[in-house]
Design a protein around this motif. Structure first.
Motif, PDB file in Angstrom:
ATOM      1  N   SER A  38       5.767   8.333 -11.389  1.00  0.00           N
ATOM      2  CA  SER A  38       5.583   7.686 -10.087  1.00  0.00           C
ATOM      3  C   SER A  38       6.554   8.216  -9.031  1.00  0.00           C
ATOM      4  N   LEU A  39       7.703   8.740  -9.447  1.00  0.00           N
ATOM      5  CA  LEU A  39       8.697   9.237  -8.486  1.00  0.00           C
ATOM      6  C   LEU A  39       8.269  10.535  -7.803  1.00  0.00           C
ATOM      7  N   ASP A  44       4.481   5.173  -0.217  1.00  0.00           N
ATOM      8  CA  ASP A  44       3.202   4.614   0.239  1.00  0.00           C
ATOM      9  C   ASP A  44       2.014   5.493  -0.160  1.00  0.00           C
ATOM     10  N   SER A  45       2.169   6.282  -1.214  1.00  0.00           N
ATOM     11  CA  SER A  45       1.128   7.207  -1.656  1.00  0.00           C
ATOM     12  C   SER A  45      -0.204   6.480  -1.833  1.00  0.00           C
ATOM     13  N   SER A  46      -1.270   7.163  -1.458  1.00  0.00           N
ATOM     14  CA  SER A  46      -2.621   6.631  -1.558  1.00  0.00           C
ATOM     15  C   SER A  46      -3.375   7.373  -2.652  1.00  0.00           C
ATOM     16  N   TRP A  47      -3.967   6.623  -3.569  1.00  0.00           N
ATOM     17  CA  TRP A  47      -4.696   7.199  -4.691  1.00  0.00           C
ATOM     18  C   TRP A  47      -6.123   6.695  -4.747  1.00  0.00           C
ATOM     19  N   ARG A  48      -7.017   7.591  -5.162  1.00  0.00           N
ATOM     20  CA  ARG A  48      -8.314   7.188  -5.703  1.00  0.00           C
ATOM     21  C   ARG A  48      -8.369   7.803  -7.084  1.00  0.00           C
ATOM     22  N   ARG A  57       4.054   3.401  -5.003  1.00  0.00           N
ATOM     23  CA  ARG A  57       4.614   3.745  -6.316  1.00  0.00           C
ATOM     24  C   ARG A  57       4.485   2.631  -7.337  1.00  0.00           C
ATOM     25  N   ALA A  58       4.716   1.388  -6.928  1.00  0.00           N
ATOM     26  CA  ALA A  58       4.645   0.278  -7.887  1.00  0.00           C
ATOM     27  C   ALA A  58       3.242   0.175  -8.477  1.00  0.00           C
ATOM     28  N   ASP A  62       2.247   0.767 -12.417  1.00  0.00           N
ATOM     29  CA  ASP A  62       1.485  -0.237 -13.164  1.00  0.00           C
ATOM     30  C   ASP A  62       0.201   0.357 -13.740  1.00  0.00           C
ATOM     31  N   PHE A  63      -0.495   1.156 -12.943  1.00  0.00           N
ATOM     32  CA  PHE A  63      -1.718   1.813 -13.397  1.00  0.00           C
ATOM     33  C   PHE A  63      -1.437   2.706 -14.609  1.00  0.00           C
TER      34      PHE A  63
END
Length: 158
Positions: A38-39, A44-48, A57-58, A62-63
């Motif tokens: 995650s680091l 504020d990274s955006s993922w799909r 990151r949090a 968790d994912f």
């Protein structure tokens, strides 16, 4: 820019630094350490990821905890597909086993966009799962990063 805030190589990427970035990501993901992985992403990274949309990151951490709790014996290979400026296109495959002992190979493509710090701010992943037999596995190295002499996706015909 401090060491905690940057993750070389930094954009804009050339063929060499793009390939380094992809291998660094592969090695990190093969640790299966959600916090470490995650680091590499902006706060504020955006993922799909498939049908999930995550921010921050949090949420990423968790994912990954859930992912690697389900995808056992996970081993991943990534390969650079294309690069331009601060964007990379990557293809990948990973093998994993479910709790019932069934094996799968997941194939996918990712589009990555990086901040000037070298942290990833956007990750868009499309992934398909293929059931395979235990004898069809190709990723058999000990848990952890892929050995330098292990073939990549192109060499494996994937």
């Amino acid at each position: 820019m401090s060491a905690e805030q940057s993750r070389p190589p930094l954009p804009p990427f050339d063929a060499e630094t793009a390939a380094q970035k992809v291998r660094a990501a592969e090695d990190a993901w093969n640790t299966r350490d959600p916090q470490k992985v995650s680091l590499a992403y902006t706060k504020d990274s955006s993922w799909r990821n498939r049908d999930l949309f995550l921010t921050g990151r949090a949420a990423i951490e968790d994912f990954l905890i859930v992912k690697w709790g389900h995808e056992l014996e996970y081993r991943l290979i990534k390969e650079l597909w294309a690069h331009e400026g601060n964007r990379l296109a990557v293809r990948f495959a990973y093998e994993w086993q479910d709790a019932a002992g069934d094996w799968f190979r997941s194939h996918g493509n990712e589009n990555w966009e990086f901040a000037d710090t070298g942290l990833m701010r956007v990750r868009m992943a499309s992934i398909n799962d293929q059931a395979i037999g235990a004898d069809d596995r190709l990723f058999r190295w000990p848990q952890g990063p892929r050995p330098a002499d292990h073939p990549g996706l192109s060499e494996l015909g994937l």
